[in-house]
Enzyme design. Structure first.
Site, short mmCIF file in Angstrom:
data_model
loop_
_atom_site.label_atom_id
_atom_site.label_comp_id
_atom_site.label_asym_id
_atom_site.label_seq_id
_atom_site.Cartn_x
_atom_site.Cartn_y
_atom_site.Cartn_z
N LYS A 1 -19.34 -70.90 13.39
CA LYS A 1 -19.28 -72.36 13.13
C LYS A 1 -17.80 -72.71 13.12
O LYS A 1 -17.11 -72.50 12.14
CB LYS A 1 -19.92 -72.65 11.77
CG LYS A 1 -20.43 -74.06 11.57
CD LYS A 1 -19.40 -75.17 11.70
CE LYS A 1 -18.47 -75.29 10.51
NZ LYS A 1 -17.37 -76.27 10.75
N GLU B 1 -9.71 -65.65 4.06
CA GLU B 1 -8.28 -65.79 4.34
C GLU B 1 -7.95 -67.26 4.10
O GLU B 1 -8.49 -68.13 4.77
CB GLU B 1 -7.99 -65.37 5.78
CG GLU B 1 -6.60 -64.83 5.99
CD GLU B 1 -5.52 -65.90 5.92
OE1 GLU B 1 -4.80 -65.92 4.89
OE2 GLU B 1 -5.41 -66.72 6.83
N VAL C 1 -12.70 -74.38 -0.43
CA VAL C 1 -13.95 -73.98 0.24
C VAL C 1 -14.11 -72.46 0.16
O VAL C 1 -15.20 -71.95 -0.10
CB VAL C 1 -13.99 -74.48 1.70
CG1 VAL C 1 -15.24 -73.99 2.41
CG2 VAL C 1 -13.92 -76.00 1.76
N GLY D 1 -9.83 -70.67 5.89
CA GLY D 1 -9.73 -72.11 5.63
C GLY D 1 -9.09 -72.37 4.28
O GLY D 1 -8.27 -71.57 3.81
N GLU E 1 0.28 -75.62 -1.47
CA GLU E 1 0.36 -75.62 -0.01
C GLU E 1 0.27 -77.06 0.52
O GLU E 1 -0.58 -77.82 0.10
CB GLU E 1 -0.79 -74.80 0.56
CG GLU E 1 -0.69 -74.58 2.05
CD GLU E 1 -1.79 -73.68 2.58
OE1 GLU E 1 -2.95 -73.86 2.17
OE2 GLU E 1 -1.47 -72.82 3.40
P1 ADP Z 1 -9.12 -77.58 6.18
O1 ADP Z 1 -8.91 -78.45 4.99
O2 ADP Z 1 -7.92 -76.88 6.64
O3 ADP Z 1 -9.90 -78.24 7.28
P2 ADP Z 1 -11.54 -76.34 5.28
O4 ADP Z 1 -11.68 -75.21 4.32
O5 ADP Z 1 -12.07 -77.66 4.85
O6 ADP Z 1 -10.01 -76.39 5.65
O7 ADP Z 1 -12.22 -75.98 6.67
C1 ADP Z 1 -12.21 -74.69 7.23
C2 ADP Z 1 -13.60 -74.41 7.81
O8 ADP Z 1 -14.53 -74.41 6.74
C3 ADP Z 1 -14.07 -75.48 8.78
O9 ADP Z 1 -14.84 -74.85 9.82
C4 ADP Z 1 -14.97 -76.34 7.93
O10 ADP Z 1 -15.96 -77.03 8.65
C5 ADP Z 1 -15.60 -75.30 7.02
N1 ADP Z 1 -16.12 -75.84 5.76
C6 ADP Z 1 -15.70 -76.93 5.07
N2 ADP Z 1 -16.46 -77.12 3.98
C7 ADP Z 1 -17.39 -76.14 3.97
C8 ADP Z 1 -18.49 -75.79 3.10
N3 ADP Z 1 -18.78 -76.48 2.02
N4 ADP Z 1 -19.21 -74.70 3.42
C9 ADP Z 1 -18.94 -73.96 4.51
N5 ADP Z 1 -17.95 -74.24 5.36
C10 ADP Z 1 -17.17 -75.31 5.11
#
Ligand code: ADP
Length: 499
Positions: free
Chosen positions: A181, A256, A238, A234, A391
Site C-alpha cells: 500500500k 522505520e 502512525v 513513515g 522532525e
Molecule cells: P507522512 O506524514 O510522511 O505522510 P504517514 O505516516 O502519514 O507519513 O504515511 C506513511 C504511510 O503510512 C503512507 O502510505 C500512509 O498512507 C500510511 N498511513 C497513514 N496512516 C495510516 C494508518 N492509520 N494505518 C496504516 N497506514 C497508514
C-alpha cells in the site's frame, strides 16, 4: 518527453494478477506539487475489502512461490533490474512530476531500486544459513532460512520507488508474497515498480498493490490475520500504532520512522567541504528525507565563517519545478508539509531563534501554482528547543554551537531519534571517537547525514525504529525465519544433553 508531461494515468489495483477497480468505486487524484494544475494520475481509493482480496491472492500464491528455487526467483529480480535500467529516465521524470524532487535525485531514487534489484538477486544464490557440528555422533545440524509468508508493506512518498524496492525485493527473493500500500502522494512510482516486476515475469498474486489512504487501506493490511509480517516506513505517530497493532497479533513488524540528524563541524574541518555537505544534507530532497541534516552543530571558533558561507549559498539556491534543468531544490510534496515548515519556523522564532534566511513560502510568478518553501536557516538555537528536538521534514535547518567534541556529541545524542549523524574533522582520533559515541544507526565522517548505499544496513536506534534494518543482509533477517534442522543418521535414539 515533453508530451508525456500532460498524460494523466488512470490506474487500478493489481490483485491476483488482474488489474481491478476498488470495490469502493472511489478514486483519488495524484497532482504535481510544482504545479497544482497538472493531474498526474487517478488511482483507486481502496478499502478493507480490497485489502482482503489482495491478501487472499498473496496467500494462495505463497504456496507455489515458496517452492520456486531461490536462484530462479532471483532471475526475475535480475530482469526487473534490467528493465528498470532501460526505463530509468521515464520513471524518474514521472517521479519528479508526482513528488517534486529534482530530476537528478529522482534518477538516483530509481537507481537505488536498480541497485537493490541486483543486490537482492545476488542473494538468490546465497541466502546463507549455517551448518554446525552436533554434540552427538552421526548427527547433522544446520539452520536454514524459510520465508515468513504474506508480507504487508506500507511506504511513504519521499523515496517513492527506492523504499518499496527495499521491501519488495528482499521479501521476494526469500520466497514471500507481498501486498503493498504505497503513499497516496506517490502512487505512480510504486505502480511503475510493480509493473516492472510483472513485465519481468513475476507469477500472478506474488505481488499485489492496493492504492489508497492510510486509515482506509493501510490499517486493514496491518490488522489482517493472514498478513504474517508488516514493514512500515513513515511518521512516528502512525508507526507507533502499526507497531502496537502488529504486537497484539504477534506479527513481526519492521518500523522505520523519523530522524533529527546532526552534523558536527569541528574547528579543524575543511569548511568549504562542510558547507557543501550542509547544503546537500539540509536542502537535498527539499529536506524531506528521514536522514536530512536538520541540526548543524558548529564549533564556536568556526561558527561565524561557516554561517556566513552557508546563508549566502542557501540564498542562492534555485528553487522551482524539479524537471527544469537549472533548478536545485524542488517543492515540498503537498500543502500540509508547507504548513508544517511554516509552523516550525513560527515556533522557533517564538522560542527565541533567529531567522537568517528563508522562513516563508515562495509565491512569485515562478512559484505560484506550487508548494514551494524557501531554504531556511535558523541560528541561536538551543538543544532543548522544540525546533532542535522535533522532525520538520522540510527545508529548515538549525544552527547550534559547542566548545568541545564531548559537548557536541552530547547535544547530538540529546534527541529521541537516532537515525543518522555526521562529523567533519581532519583529526582521525576525533572521527573515531564520534563514530563510537554517536547514538545513531548511521554515521558519516566528512560527509553529510544523507547518502545511504543499498548493501549496508539502513535504520536507526531509539524512537527511529524498532531495531530492524533495511538494506544489506539485515533485510533478509526480517523476511525470513530461522529453521533449525537436525538429521540423525545413527539409527538409534540419541538424547541431547543426556547421552
Ligand atoms: P507522512 O506524514 O510522511 O505522510 P504517514 O505516516 O502519514 O507519513 O504515511 C506513511 C504511510 O503510512 C503512507 O502510505 C500512509 O498512507 C500510511 N498511513 C497513514 N496512516 C495510516 C494508518 N492509520 N494505518 C496504516 N497506514 C497508514
Amino acid at each position: 518527453m515533453a508530451a508525456a508531461k500532460h498524460i494523466t494515468r488512470q490506474a487500478n489495483n493489481l490483485i491476483g494478477g488482474k488489474w481491478v477497480r476498488a470495490r469502493t468505486r472511489h478514486t483519488f487524484e495524484d497532482r504535481n506539487p510544482a504545479n497544482a494544475g497538472d493531474l498526474v494520475g487517478v488511482f483507486p481509493a481502496s478499502g478493507a475489502h480490497d485489502v482482503a482480496d489482495a491478501v487472499a491472492a498473496a496467500k494462495e500464491a505463497f504456496q507455489s512461490w515458496r517452492l520456486v528455487p531461490a536462484p530462479k526467483r532471483a532471475e526475475i529480480l535480475f530482469r526487473a533490474g534490467e528493465l528498470l535500467t532501460a526505463r530509468k529516465e521515464q520513471y524518474a521524470r514521472d517521479m519528479t512530476r508526482e513528488m517534486g524532487k529534482v530530476l537528478i535525485e529522482s534518477r538516483s531514487d530509481v537507481q537505488e531500486a536498480i541497485d537493490t534489484a541486483f543486490y537482492m538477486a545476488g542473494e538468490g544464490r546465497r541466502l546463507f544459513g549455517q551448518t554446525t557440528p552436533s554434540e552427538l555422533p552421526n548427527k547433522f545440524a544446520m539452520s536454514v532460512r524459510a520465508p515468513v509468508g504474506v508480507c504487508g508493506m506500507i511506504t511513504p512518498w519521499n523515496f517513492p520507488m527506492a523504499i518499496p524496492s527495499w521491501k519488495l525485493f528482499p521479501a521476494l527473493v526469500c520466497g514471500n508474497t507481498c501486498v503493498i500500500k504505497p503513499a497516496e502522494d506517490t502512487p505512480l512510482s510504486a505502480l511503475h515498480l510493480v509493473e516492472t516486476l510483472i513485465d519481468a515475469g513475476l507469477p500472478k498474486g506474488v505481488v499485489n498493490i492496493v492504492f489508497g489512504f492510510g486509515p482506509e487501506a493501510g490499517a486493514p493490511l496491518v490488522e489482517h490475520p493472514d498478513v504474517t509480517a508488516i514493514s512500515f516506513t513513515g511518521s512516528s505517530e502512525v508507526g507507533r500504532w502499526v507497531g502496537q497493532t502488529a504486537a497484539a497479533c504477534m506479527k513481526p513488524c519492521s518500523l522505520e520512522m523519523g530522524g533529527k540528524n546532526a552534523m558536527i563541524v569541528m574547528e579543524d574541518a575543511n569548511l568549504e567541504l562542510a558547507v557543501e555537505g550542509a547544503l546537500w544534507g539540509a536542502f537535498g530532497t527539499t529536506g524531506q528525507r528521514c536522514t536530512a541534516t536538520s541540526r548543524i552543530l558548529l564549533h564556536k571558533k568556526i561558527a561565524r565563517p561557516f554561517t556566513q558561507q552557508l546563508v549566502e549559498r542557501a540564498g542562492r539556491l534555485r528553487v522551482g519545478d524539479g524537471l527544469k534543468k537549472d533548478v536545485q531544490m524542488g517543492p515540498q510534496v503537498n500543502e500540509q508539509q508547507i504548513e508544517t515548515s511554516r509552523r516550525y519556523v513560527e515556533i522557533a522564532l517564538w522560542e527565541g531563534a533567529t531567522l537568517l534566511t528563508g522562513g516563508k513560502r515562495l509565491q512569485g510568478k515562478a512559484h505560484a501554482p506550487g508548494c514551494f518553501f524557501a531554504p531556511t536557516i535558523l541560528s541561536g538555537v538551543l538543544p532543548t528547543m522544540r525546533i532542535a528536538q522535533e522532525e520538520v521534514f522540510g527545508p529548515v535547518v538549525t544552527l547550534l554551537q559547542f566548545d568541545s567534541l564531548e559537548q557536541a556529541i552530547e547535544i547530538a545524542n540529546s534527541v529521541s531519534y537516532g537515525l543518522s549523524a555526521s562529523i567533519y574533522t581532519r583529526d582521525v582520533n576525533r572521527g573515531y571517537q564520534a563514530m563510537r559515541d554517536l547514538e545513531t544507526g548511521i554515521v558519516y565522517i566528512n560527509a553529510p547525514t544523507i547518502g545511504a548505499e543499498v548493501h549496508l544496513p539502513f535504520g536507526g536506534v531509539k524512537q527511529t525504529g524498532n531495531g530492524h534494518r533495511e538494506g544489506g543482509i539485515g533485510a533478509l533477517d526480517f523476511y525470513t525465519t530461522w529453521k533449525s534442522v537436525y538429521v540423525d543418521y545413527s539409527d538409534r535414539l540419541q538424547r541431547a544433553q543426556i547421552d
